[in-house]
Enzyme design. Structure first.
Site, PDB file in Angstrom:
ATOM      1  N   ASP A 214       0.856  -1.184   0.000  1.00 41.22           N
ATOM      2  CA  ASP A 214       0.000   0.000   0.000  1.00 41.22           C
ATOM      3  C   ASP A 214       0.901   1.246   0.000  1.00 41.22           C
ATOM      4  O   ASP A 214       1.861   1.311  -0.771  1.00 41.22           O
ATOM      5  CB  ASP A 214      -0.949  -0.046   1.208  1.00 41.22           C
ATOM      6  CG  ASP A 214      -2.093   0.956   1.104  1.00 41.22           C
ATOM      7  OD1 ASP A 214      -3.104   0.628   0.460  1.00 41.22           O
ATOM      8  OD2 ASP A 214      -1.964   2.068   1.644  1.00 41.22           O
ATOM      9  N   TYR A 352      -2.516  11.041   0.818  1.00 47.34           N
ATOM     10  CA  TYR A 352      -3.064  10.964  -0.536  1.00 47.34           C
ATOM     11  C   TYR A 352      -2.864  12.302  -1.252  1.00 47.34           C
ATOM     12  O   TYR A 352      -2.450  12.352  -2.410  1.00 47.34           O
ATOM     13  CB  TYR A 352      -4.558  10.635  -0.491  1.00 47.34           C
ATOM     14  CG  TYR A 352      -4.882   9.187  -0.218  1.00 47.34           C
ATOM     15  CD1 TYR A 352      -5.274   8.338  -1.257  1.00 47.34           C
ATOM     16  CD2 TYR A 352      -4.819   8.664   1.067  1.00 47.34           C
ATOM     17  CE1 TYR A 352      -5.593   7.017  -1.011  1.00 47.34           C
ATOM     18  CE2 TYR A 352      -5.131   7.347   1.322  1.00 47.34           C
ATOM     19  CZ  TYR A 352      -5.514   6.520   0.271  1.00 47.34           C
ATOM     20  OH  TYR A 352      -5.816   5.205   0.522  1.00 47.34           O
ATOM     21  N   HIS A 410      -4.831  -7.762   0.346  1.00 48.64           N
ATOM     22  CA  HIS A 410      -4.174  -6.464   0.475  1.00 48.64           C
ATOM     23  C   HIS A 410      -3.406  -6.345   1.782  1.00 48.64           C
ATOM     24  O   HIS A 410      -2.305  -5.798   1.821  1.00 48.64           O
ATOM     25  CB  HIS A 410      -5.229  -5.367   0.384  1.00 48.64           C
ATOM     26  CG  HIS A 410      -4.664  -3.989   0.270  1.00 48.64           C
ATOM     27  ND1 HIS A 410      -4.004  -3.544  -0.851  1.00 48.64           N
ATOM     28  CD2 HIS A 410      -4.639  -2.951   1.146  1.00 48.64           C
ATOM     29  CE1 HIS A 410      -3.608  -2.298  -0.676  1.00 48.64           C
ATOM     30  NE2 HIS A 410      -3.983  -1.914   0.531  1.00 48.64           N
TER      31      HIS A 410
END
Length: 432
Positions: A214, A352, A410
């Protein structure tokens, strides 16, 4: 009282400072040590009971929306399942057990580039262990990596050999968990990568490896590009391997480029479906307006849980304790409660924005061809992106290990800790 950047010094007890953040207290060392940028300070977690009581009060006062109009998760977290989870969070879940998990491990803080960094550091009992820094992502935390510490540091107790041993360093990303919250813009993956090298050098390591999935993968790739002295190689799950022509077609909604193999076409179609179903909008919203989404995540525990659960990494989580494949309900709530009690959902989400929408799995966006160090990749079949080996070899000039395993998603270290450990042993064997 004097303030220390990112922390408020509140009380001196028995020669140590109890440092008060927005949520709780933690032992961090003597007054002089707290004010020294390079000192490594012991750390213990303790959240005041009033904060836990407030969490339960807010859960009990949740104002719920009406029922979704579909029978699946396509509109978001399903009302009845979320209500059941949140009700358990308020009445059955015990945060003190989570504190015990963390406090059973050696934890520390140190100040790097003006931000206080929290990290777990477990040394192996075996000499010649390979130092390894492991980075989590959103909406994960150090909790998702706890299960691999034992197998990595003490391999003979978990089916490995003494020569498989690692010293393990697991930091909380800036803005996440018990790390400090940056007070200025600029804390993107490149800056975090530089901070991680400072941390490893400060711990006395002159040779080490790095791993990430990630956001941790993006940070680890940045470390690979920077190639600081001592970094021997990197391992990735969720690597940036999408070729430029494939990325362009996905971005514009165009047909698949000509010449793709059957496997590459399957991956292209899966990514295209992922974007068309709206799942990719999660990334868009977080990138565009992290502060806006943060107001709701900071004010409502149910809203925080609902938002975290629609992350693609949780797309197949079963909400219960019956599966041996995914984190248990309590383990997931450890993670959610950490975000809540440290009030870090907004500061974490800004990563982000800091990455400016650069595709985390785009080889071009992450400049993978600039990475000359040895790169190892493990592909987990239920991850949001399953990189084909052909694309991986195009992306990384020095790909030394590539393996597709048969289970895991994930949050691979959380879901399949033994398999994840075995992958790291195999991937870094050549570096010893």
């Amino acid at each position: 009282m004097k303030t220390v950047k990112n922390l408020l010094v509140s009380t001196i007890i028995a020669g140590t400072f109890l440092v008060q953040g927005t949520t709780g207290y933690a032992q961090t060392g003597t007054p002089a040590e707290v004010q020294s940028n390079e000192v490594i300070r012991p750390f213990k977690v303790y959240i005041p009971q009033k904060e836990i009581t407030d969490l339960k009060r807010r859960i009990a006062a949740t104002r719920w929306p009406d029922h979704e109009t579909v029978a699946d998760r396509s509109q978001g977290a399903q009302l009845e399942k979320l209500q059941e989870l949140v009700n358990y969070w308020g009445k059955g879940y015990d945060w003190r057990k989570a504190e015990e998990k963390l406090n059973a491990l050696p934890q520390f803080t140190t100040t790097i580039d003006g931000v206080n960094i929290h990290f777990i550091h477990v040394r192996s009992p075996y000499k010649n262990a390979l130092p390894l820094i492991i980075s989590h992502g959103w909406p994960g935390s150090v909790f998702e990596l706890l299960k691999i510490i034992g197998p990595l540091t003490n391999p003979t107790a978990f089916g490995g050999r003494a020569e498989d041993a690692f010293d393990v360093v697991i930091p909380s990303l800036p803005g996440y968990g018990f790390s400090g919250k940056p007070t200025e813009a600029g804390w993107g993956p490149e800056r975090i990568a530089r901070a991680w090298d400072v941390l490893m050098k400060r711990l006395g390591y002159t040779l080490y490896a790095a791993q990430g999935g990630d956001w941790g993968a993006v940070i680890t790739e940045a470390m690979g590009r920077q190639a600081p002295a001592g970094l021997a190689g990197i391992h990735l799950n969720l690597p940036a391997t999408i070729p430029v022509e494939v990325d362009a077609a996905l971005t514009t909604g165009s047909p698949a480029p000509a010449g793709l193999s059957g496997k590459e076409l399957d991956v292209f179609n899966a990514l295209s479906k992922y974007r068309k179903t709206g799942a990719a909008a999660y990334n868009v919203i977080m990138t565009a307006r992290p502060q806006a989404i943060g107001y709701g995540l900071t004010d409502s525990p149910a809203g925080l849980a609902a938002w975290l659960l629609i992350h693609p990494g949780f797309s197949q989580w079963t909400y219960d304790d019956d599966s041996d494949k995914y984190p248990t309900k309590d383990e997931v709530l450890d993670d959610f409660t950490l975000y809540w009690l440290t009030n870090s959902s907004t500061s974490a989400a800004r990563l982000y924005w800091e990455n400016a929408g650069r595709g985390p799995i785009s080889a071009t966006a992450q400049k993978t061809t600039e990475i000359k160090l040895p790169v190892a990749i493990t592909v987990f079949p239920e991850d949001v992106y399953r990189a084909p080996e052909t694309w991986a070899r195009r992306a990384y000039p020095n790909l030394t290990y590539f393996h597709e395993v048969d289970k895991g998603g994930h949050f691979a270290a959380w879901e399949q800790p033994q398999l994840f450990t075995e992958e790291l042993r195999a991937a870094f064997k050549q570096l010893r």
